[in-house]
Design a protein around this motif. Structure first.
Motif, PDB file in Angstrom:
ATOM      1  N   LEU A 134       9.552  -5.006   6.602  1.00 36.18           N
ATOM      2  CA  LEU A 134       9.715  -3.574   6.834  1.00 36.18           C
ATOM      3  C   LEU A 134      10.320  -2.942   5.596  1.00 36.18           C
ATOM      4  O   LEU A 134      11.404  -3.335   5.164  1.00 36.18           O
ATOM      5  N   PHE A 135       9.641  -1.944   5.028  1.00 36.19           N
ATOM      6  CA  PHE A 135      10.133  -1.227   3.863  1.00 36.19           C
ATOM      7  C   PHE A 135      10.692   0.119   4.311  1.00 36.19           C
ATOM      8  O   PHE A 135       9.977   0.917   4.933  1.00 36.19           O
ATOM      9  N   VAL A 136      11.964   0.355   3.993  1.00 33.17           N
ATOM     10  CA  VAL A 136      12.621   1.619   4.301  1.00 33.17           C
ATOM     11  C   VAL A 136      12.786   2.368   2.990  1.00 33.17           C
ATOM     12  O   VAL A 136      13.536   1.940   2.106  1.00 33.17           O
ATOM     13  N   SER A 137      12.077   3.490   2.855  1.00 36.02           N
ATOM     14  CA  SER A 137      11.982   4.181   1.563  1.00 36.02           C
ATOM     15  C   SER A 137      12.512   5.600   1.672  1.00 36.02           C
ATOM     16  O   SER A 137      12.277   6.295   2.652  1.00 36.02           O
ATOM     17  N   ARG A 138      13.218   6.040   0.633  1.00 37.61           N
ATOM     18  CA  ARG A 138      13.719   7.405   0.600  1.00 37.61           C
ATOM     19  C   ARG A 138      12.586   8.394   0.331  1.00 37.61           C
ATOM     20  O   ARG A 138      12.451   9.406   0.998  1.00 37.61           O
ATOM     21  N   TRP A 139      11.775   8.108  -0.710  1.00 32.49           N
ATOM     22  CA  TRP A 139      10.758   9.064  -1.154  1.00 32.49           C
ATOM     23  C   TRP A 139       9.341   8.486  -1.149  1.00 32.49           C
ATOM     24  O   TRP A 139       8.409   9.165  -1.575  1.00 32.49           O
ATOM     25  N   GLY A 140       9.175   7.236  -0.732  1.00 28.39           N
ATOM     26  CA  GLY A 140       7.852   6.612  -0.782  1.00 28.39           C
ATOM     27  C   GLY A 140       7.555   5.923  -2.083  1.00 28.39           C
ATOM     28  O   GLY A 140       6.422   5.467  -2.317  1.00 28.39           O
ATOM     29  N   GLU A 141       8.553   5.807  -2.980  1.00 21.67           N
ATOM     30  CA  GLU A 141       8.337   5.203  -4.299  1.00 21.67           C
ATOM     31  C   GLU A 141       7.857   3.752  -4.207  1.00 21.67           C
ATOM     32  O   GLU A 141       7.176   3.258  -5.101  1.00 21.67           O
ATOM     33  N   ILE A 142       8.212   3.063  -3.139  1.00 27.71           N
ATOM     34  CA  ILE A 142       7.999   1.622  -3.049  1.00 27.71           C
ATOM     35  C   ILE A 142       6.585   1.256  -2.598  1.00 27.71           C
ATOM     36  O   ILE A 142       6.266   0.077  -2.411  1.00 27.71           O
ATOM     37  N   ASN A 160      -1.101  -7.401   0.401  1.00 27.74           N
ATOM     38  CA  ASN A 160      -2.236  -8.118  -0.170  1.00 27.74           C
ATOM     39  C   ASN A 160      -1.953  -9.608  -0.338  1.00 27.74           C
ATOM     40  O   ASN A 160      -2.881 -10.407  -0.462  1.00 27.74           O
ATOM     41  N   GLU A 161      -0.653  -9.978  -0.335  1.00 32.38           N
ATOM     42  CA  GLU A 161      -0.285 -11.391  -0.398  1.00 32.38           C
ATOM     43  C   GLU A 161      -0.362 -12.075   0.964  1.00 32.38           C
ATOM     44  O   GLU A 161      -0.137 -13.279   1.064  1.00 32.38           O
ATOM     45  N   GLY A 162      -0.673 -11.298   1.999  1.00 34.28           N
ATOM     46  CA  GLY A 162      -0.906 -11.883   3.314  1.00 34.28           C
ATOM     47  C   GLY A 162       0.192 -11.660   4.330  1.00 34.28           C
ATOM     48  O   GLY A 162       0.127 -12.210   5.435  1.00 34.28           O
ATOM     49  N   HIS A 163       1.189 -10.836   3.987  1.00 38.18           N
ATOM     50  CA  HIS A 163       2.280 -10.575   4.925  1.00 38.18           C
ATOM     51  C   HIS A 163       1.988  -9.323   5.757  1.00 38.18           C
ATOM     52  O   HIS A 163       1.229  -8.448   5.349  1.00 38.18           O
ATOM     53  N   HIS A 164       2.617  -9.253   6.917  1.00 34.05           N
ATOM     54  CA  HIS A 164       2.545  -8.047   7.736  1.00 34.05           C
ATOM     55  C   HIS A 164       3.583  -7.058   7.204  1.00 34.05           C
ATOM     56  O   HIS A 164       4.757  -7.399   7.036  1.00 34.05           O
ATOM     57  N   VAL A 165       3.153  -5.819   6.984  1.00 39.10           N
ATOM     58  CA  VAL A 165       3.976  -4.821   6.327  1.00 39.10           C
ATOM     59  C   VAL A 165       3.985  -3.530   7.130  1.00 39.10           C
ATOM     60  O   VAL A 165       2.965  -3.134   7.704  1.00 39.10           O
ATOM     61  N   LYS A 166       5.155  -2.869   7.163  1.00 40.07           N
ATOM     62  CA  LYS A 166       5.257  -1.500   7.649  1.00 40.07           C
ATOM     63  C   LYS A 166       6.129  -0.718   6.672  1.00 40.07           C
ATOM     64  O   LYS A 166       7.124  -1.236   6.158  1.00 40.07           O
ATOM     65  N   LEU A 167       5.741   0.542   6.432  1.00 43.08           N
ATOM     66  CA  LEU A 167       6.443   1.395   5.473  1.00 43.08           C
ATOM     67  C   LEU A 167       6.958   2.644   6.168  1.00 43.08           C
ATOM     68  O   LEU A 167       6.177   3.396   6.770  1.00 43.08           O
ATOM     69  N   PHE A 223      -3.275   2.917   2.707  1.00 44.60           N
ATOM     70  CA  PHE A 223      -2.915   1.741   1.911  1.00 44.60           C
ATOM     71  C   PHE A 223      -2.178   0.704   2.751  1.00 44.60           C
ATOM     72  O   PHE A 223      -2.512  -0.488   2.711  1.00 44.60           O
ATOM     73  N   VAL A 224      -1.155   1.138   3.476  1.00 44.57           N
ATOM     74  CA  VAL A 224      -0.333   0.217   4.270  1.00 44.57           C
ATOM     75  C   VAL A 224      -0.026   0.862   5.625  1.00 44.57           C
ATOM     76  O   VAL A 224       0.001   2.092   5.741  1.00 44.57           O
ATOM     77  N   PRO A 225       0.235   0.059   6.671  1.00 45.98           N
ATOM     78  CA  PRO A 225       0.658   0.612   7.963  1.00 45.98           C
ATOM     79  C   PRO A 225       1.988   1.338   7.820  1.00 45.98           C
ATOM     80  O   PRO A 225       2.871   0.914   7.072  1.00 45.98           O
ATOM     81  N   LYS A 226       2.148   2.427   8.557  1.00 41.26           N
ATOM     82  CA  LYS A 226       3.341   3.256   8.469  1.00 41.26           C
ATOM     83  C   LYS A 226       4.221   3.088   9.707  1.00 41.26           C
ATOM     84  O   LYS A 226       3.747   2.737  10.788  1.00 41.26           O
ATOM     85  N   ALA A 227       5.503   3.352   9.531  1.00 42.83           N
ATOM     86  CA  ALA A 227       6.471   3.367  10.629  1.00 42.83           C
ATOM     87  C   ALA A 227       7.120   4.751  10.648  1.00 42.83           C
ATOM     88  O   ALA A 227       7.393   5.328   9.593  1.00 42.83           O
ATOM     89  N   PHE A 228       7.364   5.289  11.838  1.00 39.72           N
ATOM     90  CA  PHE A 228       7.909   6.644  11.949  1.00 39.72           C
ATOM     91  C   PHE A 228       9.394   6.646  12.305  1.00 39.72           C
ATOM     92  O   PHE A 228      10.045   7.675  12.239  1.00 39.72           O
ATOM     93  N   ASP A 229       9.922   5.502  12.709  1.00 37.56           N
ATOM     94  CA  ASP A 229      11.350   5.344  12.964  1.00 37.56           C
ATOM     95  C   ASP A 229      11.688   3.891  12.649  1.00 37.56           C
ATOM     96  O   ASP A 229      11.414   3.000  13.447  1.00 37.56           O
TER      97      ASP A 229
END
Length: 421
Positions: free
Chosen positions: A2-10, A19-26, A40-46
């Motif tokens: 799970l990536f927690v981003s301030r501005w979406g920079e990550i 792309n390396e095969g992990h499950h990701v949420k941004l 590009f990647v699945p998103k999380a809203f909370d």
């Protein structure tokens, strides 16, 4: 992850991990930036609702230190800061005090919350100064001002201008004595107990135009290399190893410095990923970035596998960058298409973009389109590689620096002569 981003920079890192095969949420905190990453990647809203789902949580910015500490206390594996490292970056006075506590020489500086007090100080102590906003205002990189007048008159004029245009909204700021030399940053990953090897040495290009002209942008591009043996690292970040371990830090930290024949002078900490530093670092990594992030978060990784030679990267940006002007952005840049002459995207890192029908569209509100990287055994090789890739990218109204990496030719000679390489 799970990536927690301030501005979406990550986004670029999250996409690489996916792309390396992990499950990701941004998750992106800033509402006006939340379109970044769609397609590009699945998103999380909370993000808090996905804590149980995640094996690893990555916080990408300063200011999340307390959240990192709280999540770590539940047993979760976290890549990110701490209250201590947040304060190192956001409270300039504290950061300088900590440098001195660790026996590292600093430049004379003084904090102010009054323009008139600062003007009076310069008049009583004429010198060349750097004006640095503190706290949240330091995110507005165009407000940083580097004076050239030995009596500080140019800084006084700037303070009068900021008083009229900003008033009390400017907040606290710092006046720091200016010294001439080579600006260089030392960055390293910390696994909760020790720094990983090798460390990263970077040379930032902060002005908008080639030749270091124009407004400060935060950064337009960077050149770098990795090294296992660095006098710069031993004299700056290394003394903080035991303190960072005590504070439970798992993440990336960077210290920007000015060095010359008289010594090494740390300027400021970046207690998080550097942007675009992390994307250019990725161009030099042989390890998967997901493996690196997990190994830092769980404390198992001590070595990084990297390429020999150099890495460079340049932003391609669009209006109104580096300014915040919603009307201009929507008129010239919103939803503009990023076109590739050939279907080759190697070394092109999506920044504030989304994907619609396989097309990359510019979104967000800052005007940062893509970062393009290059690598090579020599700096010239890396530059050629990067600028050849830039020629494959068409961004309407786009602009970029054409001299990223040129500083190395002179800076390296100086650093060698001073015994710092």
């Amino acid at each position: 992850m799970l990536f927690v981003s301030r501005w979406g920079e990550i986004l670029d890192v999250a996409l690489a991990v996916k792309n390396e095969g992990h499950h990701v949420k941004l998750f992106i905190e800033d509402k006006s930036s939340r379109e970044i990453g769609y397609g590009f990647v699945p998103k999380a809203f909370d993000w808090k609702k996905h804590i149980k789902w995640a094996d690893y949580i990555v916080f990408d910015y300063t200011g999340y230190g307390t959240a990192c500490e709280d999540v770590r206390s539940t047993g979760k594996l976290v890549f990110g800061g701490s209250p201590y490292t947040d304060r190192l970056e956001l409270d300039r006075n504290f950061g300088q005090a900590e440098l001195r506590r660790h026996k590292i020489k600093t430049l004379a500086s003084k904090d102010f919350d009054s323009f008139s007090d600062a003007i009076g100080f310069i008049e009583a102590n004429p010198n060349a100064y750097v004006l640095k906003p503190s706290g949240n205002t330091q995110e507005l990189k165009q407000l940083l001002f580097v004076g050239n007048d030995d009596r500080g008159q140019d800084v006084i004029r700037m303070l009068y201008a900021y008083e009229k245009s900003w008033g009390d909204r400017f907040g606290t700021f710092q006046l720091q004595h200016k010294v001439k030399g080579v600006e260089v940053s030392i960055g390293a990953y910390f696994n909760g107990k020790q720094f990983l090897q090798p460390v990263n040495i970077t040379f930032e290009h902060k002005k908008l135009f080639p030749g270091e002209l124009g407004v400060s942008t935060g950064e337009m591009g960077t050149s770098m290399f990795w090294t296992n043996d660095s006098p710069l690292f031993r004299r700056t970040l290394k003394p903080f190893e035991s303190t960072l371990a005590e504070q439970g830090f798992h993440g990336h930290i960077d210290l920007n410095c000015i060095v010359n024949g008289n010594g090494l002078y740390p300027l400021e900490f970046t207690s998080r990923f550097g942007y675009p530093q992390v994307f250019i670092q990725r161009a030099g990594l042989l390890d998967p970035i997901g493996t690196l992030l997990m190994g830092v978060a769980d404390g198992t990784k001590t070595q990084i596998q990297v390429r020999k030679g150099f890495q460079v990267g340049a932003y391609i940006v669009v209006p109104p960058f580096p300014y915040d002007d919603k009307k201009t952005f929507e008129l010239f840049s919103k939803d503009a298409v990023i076109v590739f002459k050939k279907d080759q995207k190697e070394g092109v890192h999506p920044m504030h973009v989304k994907k619609v029908n396989e097309q990359w569209l510019i979104t967000g509100n800052t005007g940062i389109a893509v970062l393009v990287t290059g690598t090579g055994i020599t700096m010239r090789d890396a530059q050629r590689n990067m600028y050849n890739r830039i020629q494959n990218v068409i961004v309407n109204n786009g602009y970029y620096r054409t001299d990223i990496g040129d500083r190395w030719l002179e800076d390296s000679d100086k650093l060698w002569s001073w015994g710092l390489l």
